[in-house]
Design a protein around this motif. Structure first.
Motif, PDB file in Angstrom:
ATOM      1  N   MET A   1       1.001  -1.070   0.016  1.00  0.00           N
ATOM      2  CA  MET A   1       0.005  -0.113   0.047  1.00  0.00           C
ATOM      3  C   MET A   1       0.926   1.284  -0.046  1.00  0.00           C
ATOM      4  N   SER A   2       0.601   2.395  -0.798  1.00  0.00           N
ATOM      5  CA  SER A   2       1.244   3.482  -0.845  1.00  0.00           C
ATOM      6  C   SER A   2       0.529   4.449  -0.050  1.00  0.00           C
ATOM      7  N   ALA A   3       1.215   5.499   0.207  1.00  0.00           N
ATOM      8  CA  ALA A   3       0.790   6.673   0.995  1.00  0.00           C
ATOM      9  C   ALA A   3       0.544   7.911   0.393  1.00  0.00           C
ATOM     10  N   GLY A   4      -0.769   8.402   0.384  1.00  0.00           N
ATOM     11  CA  GLY A   4      -1.184   9.638  -0.368  1.00  0.00           C
ATOM     12  C   GLY A   4      -0.662  10.809   0.490  1.00  0.00           C
ATOM     13  N   GLN A   5      -0.763  11.919  -0.294  1.00  0.00           N
ATOM     14  CA  GLN A   5      -0.288  13.240   0.407  1.00  0.00           C
ATOM     15  C   GLN A   5      -1.633  13.924   0.791  1.00  0.00           C
ATOM     16  N   LEU A   6      -1.659  14.478   1.942  1.00  0.00           N
ATOM     17  CA  LEU A   6      -2.641  15.489   2.422  1.00  0.00           C
ATOM     18  C   LEU A   6      -2.367  16.580   2.130  1.00  0.00           C
ATOM     19  N   HIS A   7      -3.062  17.590   1.346  1.00  0.00           N
ATOM     20  CA  HIS A   7      -2.496  19.057   1.035  1.00  0.00           C
ATOM     21  C   HIS A   7      -3.523  20.056   1.771  1.00  0.00           C
ATOM     22  N   SER A   8      -4.680  19.421   2.143  1.00  0.00           N
ATOM     23  CA  SER A   8      -5.642  20.573   2.731  1.00  0.00           C
ATOM     24  C   SER A   8      -6.107  20.175   4.217  1.00  0.00           C
ATOM     25  N   LEU A   9      -6.845  20.899   4.736  1.00  0.00           N
ATOM     26  CA  LEU A   9      -7.324  20.421   6.035  1.00  0.00           C
ATOM     27  C   LEU A   9      -8.564  19.685   6.030  1.00  0.00           C
ATOM     28  N   GLU A  10      -9.125  19.927   4.746  1.00  0.00           N
ATOM     29  CA  GLU A  10     -10.292  19.098   4.679  1.00  0.00           C
ATOM     30  C   GLU A  10      -9.863  17.453   4.373  1.00  0.00           C
ATOM     31  N   GLU A  11      -8.602  17.170   3.618  1.00  0.00           N
ATOM     32  CA  GLU A  11      -8.220  15.813   3.217  1.00  0.00           C
ATOM     33  C   GLU A  11      -7.797  15.311   4.605  1.00  0.00           C
ATOM     34  N   LEU A  12      -7.078  16.252   5.459  1.00  0.00           N
ATOM     35  CA  LEU A  12      -6.604  15.703   6.893  1.00  0.00           C
ATOM     36  C   LEU A  12      -7.825  15.309   7.617  1.00  0.00           C
ATOM     37  N   ASP A  13      -8.727  15.927   7.517  1.00  0.00           N
ATOM     38  CA  ASP A  13     -10.172  15.647   8.412  1.00  0.00           C
ATOM     39  C   ASP A  13     -10.639  14.184   7.846  1.00  0.00           C
ATOM     40  N   GLN A  14     -10.905  14.135   6.745  1.00  0.00           N
ATOM     41  CA  GLN A  14     -11.423  12.906   5.882  1.00  0.00           C
ATOM     42  C   GLN A  14     -10.371  11.832   6.387  1.00  0.00           C
ATOM     43  N   PHE A  15      -9.012  11.959   6.300  1.00  0.00           N
ATOM     44  CA  PHE A  15      -7.991  10.749   6.715  1.00  0.00           C
ATOM     45  C   PHE A  15      -8.397  10.219   8.153  1.00  0.00           C
ATOM     46  N   VAL A  16      -8.257  11.279   9.114  1.00  0.00           N
ATOM     47  CA  VAL A  16      -8.087  10.845  10.459  1.00  0.00           C
ATOM     48  C   VAL A  16      -9.562  10.420  11.112  1.00  0.00           C
ATOM     49  N   SER A  17     -10.508  10.786  10.326  1.00  0.00           N
ATOM     50  CA  SER A  17     -12.083  10.686  10.590  1.00  0.00           C
ATOM     51  C   SER A  17     -12.512   9.173  10.466  1.00  0.00           C
ATOM     52  N   GLN A  18     -11.836   8.331   9.731  1.00  0.00           N
ATOM     53  CA  GLN A  18     -11.844   7.180   9.322  1.00  0.00           C
ATOM     54  C   GLN A  18     -11.691   6.101  10.477  1.00  0.00           C
ATOM     55  N   ALA A  19     -12.343   5.119  10.768  1.00  0.00           N
ATOM     56  CA  ALA A  19     -12.067   3.990  11.761  1.00  0.00           C
ATOM     57  C   ALA A  19     -10.881   3.263  11.430  1.00  0.00           C
ATOM     58  N   GLY A  20     -10.395   2.682  12.549  1.00  0.00           N
ATOM     59  CA  GLY A  20      -9.259   1.868  12.440  1.00  0.00           C
ATOM     60  C   GLY A  20      -7.896   2.242  12.579  1.00  0.00           C
ATOM     61  N   LYS A  21      -6.733   1.692  12.331  1.00  0.00           N
ATOM     62  CA  LYS A  21      -5.516   1.927  12.486  1.00  0.00           C
ATOM     63  C   LYS A  21      -5.090   2.731  11.090  1.00  0.00           C
ATOM     64  N   ARG A  22      -4.320   3.839  11.337  1.00  0.00           N
ATOM     65  CA  ARG A  22      -3.712   4.466  10.136  1.00  0.00           C
ATOM     66  C   ARG A  22      -2.668   5.089  10.645  1.00  0.00           C
ATOM     67  N   LEU A  23      -1.516   5.315   9.743  1.00  0.00           N
ATOM     68  CA  LEU A  23      -0.078   5.920   9.785  1.00  0.00           C
ATOM     69  C   LEU A  23      -0.321   7.299   9.306  1.00  0.00           C
ATOM     70  N   LEU A  24       0.178   8.165  10.129  1.00  0.00           N
ATOM     71  CA  LEU A  24       0.608   9.847   9.130  1.00  0.00           C
ATOM     72  C   LEU A  24       2.034  10.231   9.411  1.00  0.00           C
ATOM     73  N   PHE A  25       2.513  10.566   8.530  1.00  0.00           N
ATOM     74  CA  PHE A  25       3.936  10.889   8.323  1.00  0.00           C
ATOM     75  C   PHE A  25       4.003  12.006   7.961  1.00  0.00           C
ATOM     76  N   LYS A  26       4.889  13.109   8.991  1.00  0.00           N
ATOM     77  CA  LYS A  26       5.254  14.245   8.318  1.00  0.00           C
ATOM     78  C   LYS A  26       6.610  14.299   7.898  1.00  0.00           C
ATOM     79  N   HIS A  27       6.824  14.731   6.485  1.00  0.00           N
ATOM     80  CA  HIS A  27       8.145  14.684   6.035  1.00  0.00           C
ATOM     81  C   HIS A  27       8.508  16.046   5.405  1.00  0.00           C
ATOM     82  N   SER A  28       9.930  16.115   5.564  1.00  0.00           N
ATOM     83  CA  SER A  28      10.795  17.383   4.958  1.00  0.00           C
ATOM     84  C   SER A  28      11.331  16.715   3.983  1.00  0.00           C
ATOM     85  N   THR A  29      11.143  17.223   2.877  1.00  0.00           N
ATOM     86  CA  THR A  29      12.044  16.945   1.670  1.00  0.00           C
ATOM     87  C   THR A  29      13.450  17.332   1.484  1.00  0.00           C
TER      88      THR A  29
END
Length: 108
Positions: A1-29
């Motif tokens: 599975m790959s990781a999509g990028q979150l570009h907006s607060l709406e995308e963040l809200d959608q990602f974190v509101s889903q049930a179950g375990k999820r990983l969120l990675f903050k990356h500095s390129t």
């Protein structure tokens, strides 16, 4: 599975509101430590089917800042969060982000 990028607060809200375990990675390129941690993160995702997302801290600073504020966890980069049902169950940063540490957190 790959990781999509979150570009907006709406995308963040959608990602974190889903049930179950999820990983969120903050990356500095532009950070070598972050590059190494990102490789560990992607290596983990190649073997485990866990929903995951990436926030690029420089490019999407408002989203990165919202994570720090929402969960009252000081911003660091690189930084990883294990969310379960919208709550942070584990987080770490810098050299502590390893494939083994992520696997242990997911199983715990």
């Amino acid at each position: 599975m790959s990781a999509g990028q979150l570009h907006s607060l709406e995308e963040l809200d959608q990602f974190v509101s889903q049930a179950g375990k999820r990983l969120l990675f903050k990356h500095s390129t532009i950070c070598p430590i972050s590059t190494t941690a990102h490789e560990e993160f992607l290596s983990f995702l190649q073997e485990q089917d866990v929903p995951a997302a990436v926030i690029l801290v420089r490019e999407d600073r408002p989203v990165s800042n919202e994570v720090a504020e929402r969960y009252s966890i000081k911003h660091e980069s690189p930084q990883i969060f294990l969310l379960e049902d919208g709550q942070v169950k584990w987080h770490t940063s810098h050299w502590k982000i390893t494939k083994a540490a992520i696997a242990e957190a997911i199983q715990g």
